[in-house]
Motif scaffolding. Structure first.
Motif, PDB file in Angstrom:
ATOM      1  N   PRO A 131     -22.955 -24.135 -10.085  1.00  0.00           N
ATOM      2  CA  PRO A 131     -22.704 -24.303 -11.514  1.00  0.00           C
ATOM      3  C   PRO A 131     -23.796 -23.595 -12.319  1.00  0.00           C
ATOM      4  CG  PRO A 131     -23.512 -26.350 -10.556  1.00  0.00           C
ATOM      5  CD  PRO A 131     -23.388 -25.365  -9.436  1.00  0.00           C
ATOM      6  N   TYR A 132     -23.409 -23.013 -13.455  1.00  0.00           N
ATOM      7  CA  TYR A 132     -24.375 -22.295 -14.284  1.00  0.00           C
ATOM      8  C   TYR A 132     -24.049 -22.486 -15.756  1.00  0.00           C
ATOM      9  CZ  TYR A 132     -20.732 -18.719 -14.779  1.00  0.00           C
ATOM     10  OH  TYR A 132     -19.558 -18.070 -15.053  1.00  0.00           O
ATOM     11  N   ALA A 133     -25.044 -22.188 -16.587  1.00  0.00           N
ATOM     12  CA  ALA A 133     -24.860 -22.156 -18.043  1.00  0.00           C
ATOM     13  C   ALA A 133     -25.586 -20.924 -18.569  1.00  0.00           C
ATOM     14  CB  ALA A 133     -25.411 -23.413 -18.687  1.00  0.00           C
ATOM     15  N   VAL A 134     -24.908 -20.160 -19.413  1.00  0.00           N
ATOM     16  CA  VAL A 134     -25.475 -18.956 -20.018  1.00  0.00           C
ATOM     17  C   VAL A 134     -25.777 -19.265 -21.474  1.00  0.00           C
ATOM     18  CG1 VAL A 134     -25.057 -16.546 -20.624  1.00  0.00           C
ATOM     19  CG2 VAL A 134     -24.209 -17.448 -18.445  1.00  0.00           C
ATOM     20  N   SER A 135     -26.997 -18.908 -21.889  1.00  0.00           N
ATOM     21  CA  SER A 135     -27.380 -19.116 -23.282  1.00  0.00           C
ATOM     22  C   SER A 135     -27.995 -17.839 -23.836  1.00  0.00           C
ATOM     23  CB  SER A 135     -28.364 -20.290 -23.411  1.00  0.00           C
ATOM     24  OG  SER A 135     -29.561 -20.016 -22.722  1.00  0.00           O
ATOM     25  N   LEU A 136     -27.961 -17.726 -25.167  1.00  0.00           N
ATOM     26  CA  LEU A 136     -28.562 -16.599 -25.880  1.00  0.00           C
ATOM     27  C   LEU A 136     -29.579 -17.146 -26.868  1.00  0.00           C
ATOM     28  CD1 LEU A 136     -25.348 -14.551 -26.851  1.00  0.00           C
ATOM     29  CD2 LEU A 136     -26.749 -14.332 -24.789  1.00  0.00           C
ATOM     30  N   ASN A 137     -30.673 -16.415 -27.059  1.00  0.00           N
ATOM     31  CA  ASN A 137     -31.580 -16.820 -28.128  1.00  0.00           C
ATOM     32  C   ASN A 137     -31.102 -16.192 -29.431  1.00  0.00           C
ATOM     33  OD1 ASN A 137     -32.537 -14.163 -28.147  1.00  0.00           O
ATOM     34  ND2 ASN A 137     -34.671 -14.725 -27.807  1.00  0.00           N
ATOM     35  N   ALA A 138     -31.797 -16.456 -30.514  1.00  0.00           N
ATOM     36  CA  ALA A 138     -31.367 -15.976 -31.827  1.00  0.00           C
ATOM     37  C   ALA A 138     -31.723 -14.517 -32.065  1.00  0.00           C
ATOM     38  CB  ALA A 138     -31.975 -16.849 -32.922  1.00  0.00           C
ATOM     39  N   GLY A 139     -32.464 -13.912 -31.140  1.00  0.00           N
ATOM     40  CA  GLY A 139     -32.860 -12.515 -31.298  1.00  0.00           C
ATOM     41  C   GLY A 139     -34.302 -12.411 -31.737  1.00  0.00           C
ATOM     42  N   SER A 140     -34.854 -11.226 -31.601  1.00  0.00           N
ATOM     43  CA  SER A 140     -36.279 -11.043 -31.894  1.00  0.00           C
ATOM     44  C   SER A 140     -36.586 -10.976 -33.383  1.00  0.00           C
ATOM     45  CB  SER A 140     -36.803  -9.782 -31.198  1.00  0.00           C
ATOM     46  OG  SER A 140     -36.084  -8.642 -31.622  1.00  0.00           O
ATOM     47  N   ASN A 141     -35.576 -10.837 -34.247  1.00  0.00           N
ATOM     48  CA  ASN A 141     -35.824 -10.725 -35.687  1.00  0.00           C
ATOM     49  C   ASN A 141     -35.436 -11.973 -36.477  1.00  0.00           C
ATOM     50  OD1 ASN A 141     -36.579  -7.982 -35.334  1.00  0.00           O
ATOM     51  ND2 ASN A 141     -34.429  -7.388 -35.348  1.00  0.00           N
ATOM     52  N   VAL A 148     -26.593  -2.892 -48.148  1.00  0.00           N
ATOM     53  CA  VAL A 148     -27.304  -2.434 -46.956  1.00  0.00           C
ATOM     54  C   VAL A 148     -27.889  -1.034 -47.195  1.00  0.00           C
ATOM     55  CG1 VAL A 148     -25.293  -1.426 -45.790  1.00  0.00           C
ATOM     56  CG2 VAL A 148     -27.180  -2.292 -44.433  1.00  0.00           C
ATOM     57  N   VAL A 149     -29.099  -0.843 -46.722  1.00  0.00           N
ATOM     58  CA  VAL A 149     -29.805   0.433 -46.835  1.00  0.00           C
ATOM     59  C   VAL A 149     -29.486   1.259 -45.590  1.00  0.00           C
ATOM     60  CG1 VAL A 149     -32.103   1.498 -46.963  1.00  0.00           C
ATOM     61  CG2 VAL A 149     -31.644  -0.635 -48.188  1.00  0.00           C
ATOM     62  N   PRO A 150     -29.144   2.545 -45.741  1.00  0.00           N
ATOM     63  CA  PRO A 150     -28.863   3.376 -44.569  1.00  0.00           C
ATOM     64  C   PRO A 150     -30.039   3.377 -43.578  1.00  0.00           C
ATOM     65  CG  PRO A 150     -28.195   4.521 -46.572  1.00  0.00           C
ATOM     66  CD  PRO A 150     -28.959   3.287 -46.996  1.00  0.00           C
ATOM     67  N   GLY A 151     -29.708   3.358 -42.282  1.00  0.00           N
ATOM     68  CA  GLY A 151     -30.718   3.359 -41.222  1.00  0.00           C
ATOM     69  C   GLY A 151     -30.101   2.919 -39.905  1.00  0.00           C
ATOM     70  N   ALA A 152     -30.855   3.036 -38.849  1.00  0.00           N
ATOM     71  CA  ALA A 152     -30.421   2.596 -37.510  1.00  0.00           C
ATOM     72  C   ALA A 152     -30.981   1.191 -37.293  1.00  0.00           C
ATOM     73  CB  ALA A 152     -30.922   3.548 -36.441  1.00  0.00           C
ATOM     74  N   TYR A 153     -30.124   0.196 -37.237  1.00  0.00           N
ATOM     75  CA  TYR A 153     -30.517  -1.208 -37.144  1.00  0.00           C
ATOM     76  C   TYR A 153     -30.404  -1.702 -35.701  1.00  0.00           C
ATOM     77  CZ  TYR A 153     -30.361  -1.403 -42.231  1.00  0.00           C
ATOM     78  OH  TYR A 153     -30.596  -1.184 -43.574  1.00  0.00           O
ATOM     79  N   THR A 154     -31.397  -2.485 -35.287  1.00  0.00           N
ATOM     80  CA  THR A 154     -31.383  -3.024 -33.925  1.00  0.00           C
ATOM     81  C   THR A 154     -31.967  -4.437 -33.899  1.00  0.00           C
ATOM     82  OG1 THR A 154     -33.572  -2.165 -33.358  1.00  0.00           O
ATOM     83  CG2 THR A 154     -31.699  -0.747 -32.859  1.00  0.00           C
ATOM     84  N   ASP A 155     -31.634  -5.133 -32.850  1.00  0.00           N
ATOM     85  CA  ASP A 155     -32.218  -6.429 -32.531  1.00  0.00           C
ATOM     86  C   ASP A 155     -32.160  -6.569 -31.014  1.00  0.00           C
ATOM     87  OD1 ASP A 155     -33.397  -8.931 -32.862  1.00  0.00           O
ATOM     88  OD2 ASP A 155     -31.503  -9.937 -33.349  1.00  0.00           O
ATOM     89  N   THR A 156     -32.977  -7.423 -30.478  1.00  0.00           N
ATOM     90  CA  THR A 156     -32.965  -7.688 -29.039  1.00  0.00           C
ATOM     91  C   THR A 156     -32.718  -9.172 -28.824  1.00  0.00           C
ATOM     92  OG1 THR A 156     -34.533  -5.904 -28.621  1.00  0.00           O
ATOM     93  CG2 THR A 156     -34.288  -7.561 -26.893  1.00  0.00           C
ATOM     94  N   VAL A 157     -31.649  -9.483 -28.092  1.00  0.00           N
ATOM     95  CA  VAL A 157     -31.275 -10.864 -27.797  1.00  0.00           C
ATOM     96  C   VAL A 157     -31.562 -11.108 -26.317  1.00  0.00           C
ATOM     97  CG1 VAL A 157     -29.361 -12.510 -27.681  1.00  0.00           C
ATOM     98  CG2 VAL A 157     -29.520 -10.884 -29.605  1.00  0.00           C
ATOM     99  N   THR A 158     -32.171 -12.253 -26.022  1.00  0.00           N
ATOM    100  CA  THR A 158     -32.459 -12.624 -24.639  1.00  0.00           C
ATOM    101  C   THR A 158     -31.359 -13.539 -24.121  1.00  0.00           C
ATOM    102  OG1 THR A 158     -34.838 -12.455 -25.018  1.00  0.00           O
ATOM    103  CG2 THR A 158     -34.122 -13.751 -23.099  1.00  0.00           C
ATOM    104  N   VAL A 159     -30.803 -13.149 -22.965  1.00  0.00           N
ATOM    105  CA  VAL A 159     -29.780 -13.964 -22.313  1.00  0.00           C
ATOM    106  C   VAL A 159     -30.453 -14.704 -21.148  1.00  0.00           C
ATOM    107  CG1 VAL A 159     -29.009 -12.004 -20.918  1.00  0.00           C
ATOM    108  CG2 VAL A 159     -27.527 -13.973 -21.181  1.00  0.00           C
ATOM    109  N   THR A 160     -30.150 -15.980 -21.023  1.00  0.00           N
ATOM    110  CA  THR A 160     -30.732 -16.811 -19.966  1.00  0.00           C
ATOM    111  C   THR A 160     -29.618 -17.493 -19.211  1.00  0.00           C
ATOM    112  OG1 THR A 160     -32.684 -17.238 -21.340  1.00  0.00           O
ATOM    113  CG2 THR A 160     -32.294 -18.754 -19.507  1.00  0.00           C
ATOM    114  N   ILE A 161     -29.737 -17.490 -17.882  1.00  0.00           N
ATOM    115  CA  ILE A 161     -28.772 -18.223 -17.052  1.00  0.00           C
ATOM    116  C   ILE A 161     -29.528 -19.342 -16.356  1.00  0.00           C
ATOM    117  CG2 ILE A 161     -28.976 -16.661 -15.078  1.00  0.00           C
ATOM    118  CD1 ILE A 161     -25.901 -17.195 -14.703  1.00  0.00           C
TER     119      ILE A 161
END
Length: 175
Positions: free
Chosen positions: A84-94, A160-173
């Protein structure tokens, strides 16, 4: 044949006969002993998880594209059979905190673009860590890879201001 040769021949036959008798008697009186030994293996539970980028687009015209802007991605989970497992995501680095799901944000320099991640295609159940009104995805391993969809939404592009937008989300199992 002379008498000595005849007697030697008799002794030879008697000796051979006695040898066979001794061999048969030894085989009939052979002893055996038995014991057992264990054969063991311990299989542990194991899981891996990976994901592909969730891309809302690379040439978004905020004046021409309707909102909300939706996209999806896939997580791949592989767990040993019956685990059995559970996958979760954090809210992201920003987001300003691992469980601050209402503030998921992509950044381009100092500029921000809000977004949200969901468990369902209707985008009603926030995919998180089970806190702050978010939910995780549970399952049971099969020993083969299993896919979990992640549904994303940018609710508005207003201002929104033009630009390349990113975020990093951590997935945990957890298993």
């Amino acid at each position: 044949m002379n008498t000595i040769s005849k007697q030697a021949s008799k002794f030879k036959h008697i000796a051979i006969g006695l040898g066979l008798a001794v061999s048969v008697a030894a085989a009939a009186n052979a002893n055996t002993a038995q014991n057992t030994f264990q054969v063991t293996a311990t299989i542990t539970s194991s899981c891996t998880v990976s994901g592909s980028a969730l891309n809302f687009g690379s040439a978004i015209d905020p004046l021409a594209v309707g909102v909300p802007l939706d996209a999806s991605s896939t997580l791949t989970v592989t767990c040993s059979n019956t685990t059995p497992y559970a996958v979760s995501l954090n809210a992201g680095s920003n987001a300003g905190g691992a469980s601050n799901f209402t503030s998921r944000t992509m950044k381009s320099g100092a500029n921000t673009l809000g977004y949200q991640l969901y468990l369902d295609s209707g985008r009603t159940t926030v995919f998180g860590d089970g806190t702050a009104s978010s939910s995780t995805k549970s399952g049971t391993g099969t020993g083969s890879s299993q896919s979990i969809s992640v549904y994303g939404r940018v609710p508005t592009l207003a201002g929104v201001v033009p630009g390349a937008y990113t975020d990093t989300v951590t997935v945990t199992i957890t298993y």
